[in-house]
Design a protein around this motif. Sequence first.
Motif, short mmCIF file in Angstrom:
data_model
loop_
_atom_site.label_atom_id
_atom_site.label_comp_id
_atom_site.label_asym_id
_atom_site.label_seq_id
_atom_site.Cartn_x
_atom_site.Cartn_y
_atom_site.Cartn_z
N LEU A 105 4.81 -2.97 -5.63
CA LEU A 105 5.64 -2.62 -4.49
C LEU A 105 5.27 -1.23 -3.99
O LEU A 105 4.99 -0.33 -4.78
N GLY A 106 5.29 -1.07 -2.68
CA GLY A 106 5.02 0.25 -2.11
C GLY A 106 6.32 1.02 -2.00
O GLY A 106 7.33 0.48 -1.56
N THR A 107 6.28 2.30 -2.41
CA THR A 107 7.51 3.09 -2.30
C THR A 107 7.93 3.20 -0.83
O THR A 107 9.12 3.16 -0.51
N ALA A 108 6.96 3.30 0.08
CA ALA A 108 7.29 3.44 1.50
C ALA A 108 7.96 2.17 2.04
O ALA A 108 8.85 2.24 2.89
N GLU A 109 7.52 1.02 1.51
CA GLU A 109 8.10 -0.25 1.93
C GLU A 109 9.59 -0.30 1.54
O GLU A 109 10.45 -0.74 2.31
N ILE A 110 9.90 0.19 0.34
CA ILE A 110 11.28 0.20 -0.14
C ILE A 110 12.10 1.22 0.67
O ILE A 110 13.23 0.96 1.08
N GLY A 131 0.83 -1.20 0.00
CA GLY A 131 0.00 0.00 0.00
C GLY A 131 0.86 1.24 0.00
O GLY A 131 2.09 1.15 -0.10
N SER A 132 0.23 2.39 0.12
CA SER A 132 1.02 3.62 0.07
C SER A 132 1.72 3.89 1.41
O SER A 132 2.65 4.69 1.45
N THR A 133 1.29 3.25 2.50
CA THR A 133 2.09 3.34 3.71
C THR A 133 3.04 2.15 3.70
O THR A 133 2.91 1.27 2.86
N GLY A 134 3.97 2.09 4.64
CA GLY A 134 4.95 1.01 4.64
C GLY A 134 4.34 -0.35 4.92
O GLY A 134 4.84 -1.38 4.49
N LYS A 135 3.23 -0.36 5.65
CA LYS A 135 2.67 -1.62 6.12
C LYS A 135 1.80 -2.27 5.02
O LYS A 135 0.86 -1.63 4.53
N PRO A 136 2.10 -3.51 4.65
CA PRO A 136 1.26 -4.15 3.63
C PRO A 136 -0.15 -4.43 4.15
O PRO A 136 -0.36 -4.59 5.35
N LYS A 137 -1.10 -4.48 3.22
CA LYS A 137 -2.50 -4.72 3.58
C LYS A 137 -2.84 -6.18 3.37
O LYS A 137 -2.55 -6.73 2.31
N GLY A 138 -3.51 -6.77 4.32
CA GLY A 138 -3.93 -8.17 4.19
C GLY A 138 -5.29 -8.23 3.51
O GLY A 138 -6.33 -8.13 4.15
N VAL A 139 -5.29 -8.41 2.20
CA VAL A 139 -6.54 -8.48 1.45
C VAL A 139 -7.25 -9.80 1.78
O VAL A 139 -6.64 -10.87 1.67
N VAL A 140 -8.51 -9.70 2.18
CA VAL A 140 -9.24 -10.90 2.59
C VAL A 140 -10.24 -11.33 1.52
O VAL A 140 -11.03 -10.51 1.05
N HIS A 141 -10.15 -12.60 1.14
CA HIS A 141 -11.15 -13.20 0.26
C HIS A 141 -11.90 -14.30 1.01
O HIS A 141 -11.31 -14.99 1.84
N THR A 142 -13.18 -14.42 0.69
CA THR A 142 -14.00 -15.43 1.36
C THR A 142 -14.34 -16.54 0.38
O THR A 142 -13.91 -16.52 -0.78
N THR A 143 -15.10 -17.52 0.82
CA THR A 143 -15.14 -18.79 0.11
C THR A 143 -16.07 -18.86 -1.11
O THR A 143 -15.63 -19.16 -2.22
N ASP A 178 -10.92 3.11 4.00
CA ASP A 178 -10.16 4.31 3.62
C ASP A 178 -9.44 4.14 2.29
O ASP A 178 -9.38 5.06 1.49
N ASN A 179 -8.92 2.96 2.05
CA ASN A 179 -8.16 2.73 0.83
C ASN A 179 -9.00 2.64 -0.43
O ASN A 179 -8.58 3.09 -1.48
N TYR A 180 -10.12 1.96 -0.31
CA TYR A 180 -10.87 1.60 -1.52
C TYR A 180 -12.24 2.26 -1.64
O TYR A 180 -12.80 2.30 -2.72
N PHE A 181 -12.83 2.67 -0.51
CA PHE A 181 -14.23 3.10 -0.56
C PHE A 181 -14.45 4.53 -0.07
O PHE A 181 -15.58 4.94 0.16
N SER A 182 -13.36 5.29 0.13
CA SER A 182 -13.54 6.64 0.65
C SER A 182 -13.28 7.74 -0.39
O SER A 182 -13.81 8.83 -0.26
N HIS A 183 -12.48 7.42 -1.42
CA HIS A 183 -12.15 8.46 -2.41
C HIS A 183 -13.39 8.92 -3.16
O HIS A 183 -13.56 10.10 -3.43
N TYR A 184 -14.21 7.95 -3.54
CA TYR A 184 -15.43 8.26 -4.28
C TYR A 184 -16.56 7.55 -3.54
O TYR A 184 -16.63 6.32 -3.55
N LYS A 185 -17.41 8.32 -2.90
CA LYS A 185 -18.46 7.75 -2.05
C LYS A 185 -19.38 6.82 -2.83
O LYS A 185 -19.93 7.20 -3.86
#
Length: 632
Positions: free
Chosen positions: A512-517, A250-262, A471-478
Amino acid sequence: MAYRITSFNEYKQEYQKSVEHPEAFWAEKAEAFVWIKKWDTVLEWNFTEPNVKWFSGGKLNITENCLDRHLAERGDQVAMIWEPNNPDETVRKITYRQLHGDVCRFANALKNNGAKKGDRICIYMPMVPELAVAVLACARIGAIHSVVFGGFSFNSLSERIQDAACNIVVTADGGFRGAKDIPLKKIVDEALLTCPSVKKVIVLKRTGIAINMADGRDVWWESEVRKASTDCPAEVMDSEDMLFILYTSGSTGKPKGVVHTTGGYMVYVDYTFKNVFQYNDGDVYWCTADVGWVTGHSYLIYGPLLAGAITLMFEGIPVFPDAGRFWKVIDKHQVNIFYTAPTAIRSLEAHGLDYVKPYKLDSLRVLGTVGEPINEEAWLWYHENIGKGQCPIVDTWWQTETGGIMISPLVGITETKPSFATLPLPGVQPVLMDEGGKELKGNNVEGRLCMKFPWPSIIRTTYGNHERCHDNYFSHYKGYYFTGDGCKRDENGYYRITGRVDDVIKVSGHLLGTAEIENAINQHPDIVESAVVGFPHDIKGWGIYAFVICRNERKDVDTLRKEILETVTKYMGAIGKPDKIQVVPGLPKTRSGKIMRRILRKISEGETANFGDTSTLLDPAVVEEIKNGAVK
Ligand code: 7RM
């Protein structure tokens, strides 16, 4: 089996139905699977929290759909062909019956080591069949797998294990990749110094290098499997029970754990696999992606196995022992459908046609690409030299968060256009937005790509932090899902993805996230601060340009550069290594301390003027100095 579209007219009808009656549309697709109990409700959703549920109340196990249900009809058919890194090592062919047995046995081994439904299990393995077995064994017992790409090093691995509080790690002593051996177990040992949640490590023997086995914690795969029975009834899972977590930058250093269900994931991945690639019974299908990325999850393991297909797994890299390896493997296994990344195509193109000419490639019927925009030149090279002008290319756009392919031609059905992902699949409702959040209607427009309606394999949450998902996916465009990509819609309504609009970069198809690098670079004791941006790169798509501020006046810049590369490799993994490193006296910051990356991006592209509005810069002189010292 899911419905397969056979003509463009049918595509249009299916598409229309999926928009007008999405619930009826997807319920019909879901009917084709083995459910322990059918769902009560097809879809409940809102994009404000967000909260999306598909096939609520349904009970199932995805491995019964990938394995058990095929046994009667195709138990003795090959499910997986494995091509080793070293071409002289023996190929493995595993039938559906064998795979079923292997998965059940390893599922029992996991249970014997304390695994239960709902546990998170980290898988950090080379590309060997046991990797697929481990993934499916987790799903068998209802444990949530979190696969970490073997190219990540100890810190990235540790962060991912900690975030999901995994209790088991499945790994190997090492892995073969081209001429290199990766010491996987050693990296795990280092990562686990900071992962108190891990109680067991199961280690597959692959390279045979000497490793440490911690008493009471580490056990060998082989001996655990020997003790386990092959009878493992599938755990009853709810449609919305988590199937896996996959970390993405992601754009912060910490990676996001994307969750998928069954349930939804299963239905969507199966539908898209069959329709996009037009898979026919008996076809040999090869997806070159590593299982550490979402493409490996959805289109090397789950999609093909749900479809009862023959899926090829390759342990190695495209240029080992030489740049003809992909083409050699295609002839050797008579591959019909080949799915790879634009980076690989561009790199093999650069090696020249002499590596292609020795091979017939006449088994190929379908070509696919994924992971980054494919430029017209590479598209044409692929079409002419690999497909011999005969094979449709499906340029498939999607993301870790979408779970499956979203915008893509259907083989032989959608007219292709170089560098266009073309049209949305049924069930997918893309919209383009301007920066102010106004929807751009009509054709010949360019904006930010969003989705206005849920599809079955949409991200459900980011593990342990739902707000981050919002915040990442559902806040930029309501009311919309925001992809993070820029996109054009041409005069015919075809989509062309132009690339990321945030602080992540696609380097050789790896996100890759620039912050992670930057975090990794900052581990070097002499580095005070760094800023990373992407710059256009002929082969990798994007290269990594690092601006670093050094603590002491270091004269030996070349040595410093080498040390930084070593630091990044050790801490994060070789995939994060900068292509260019510039030592700078300062970074262009605003008065509020924000780095103006826009300026750094321009400098990295070789721009010497036209930096746009620089009036908010704290110290404009620093821009001059950075510009003058830019690495060509
Ligand atoms: C599957 C995967 C997602 C990002 C996405 C885009 C880029 C992927 C294409 C593409 C242009 C494509 N998942 N991307 N496919 N760009 N054309 N066909 O790659 O989570 O690792 O990356 O990849 O920027 O947002 S991912």
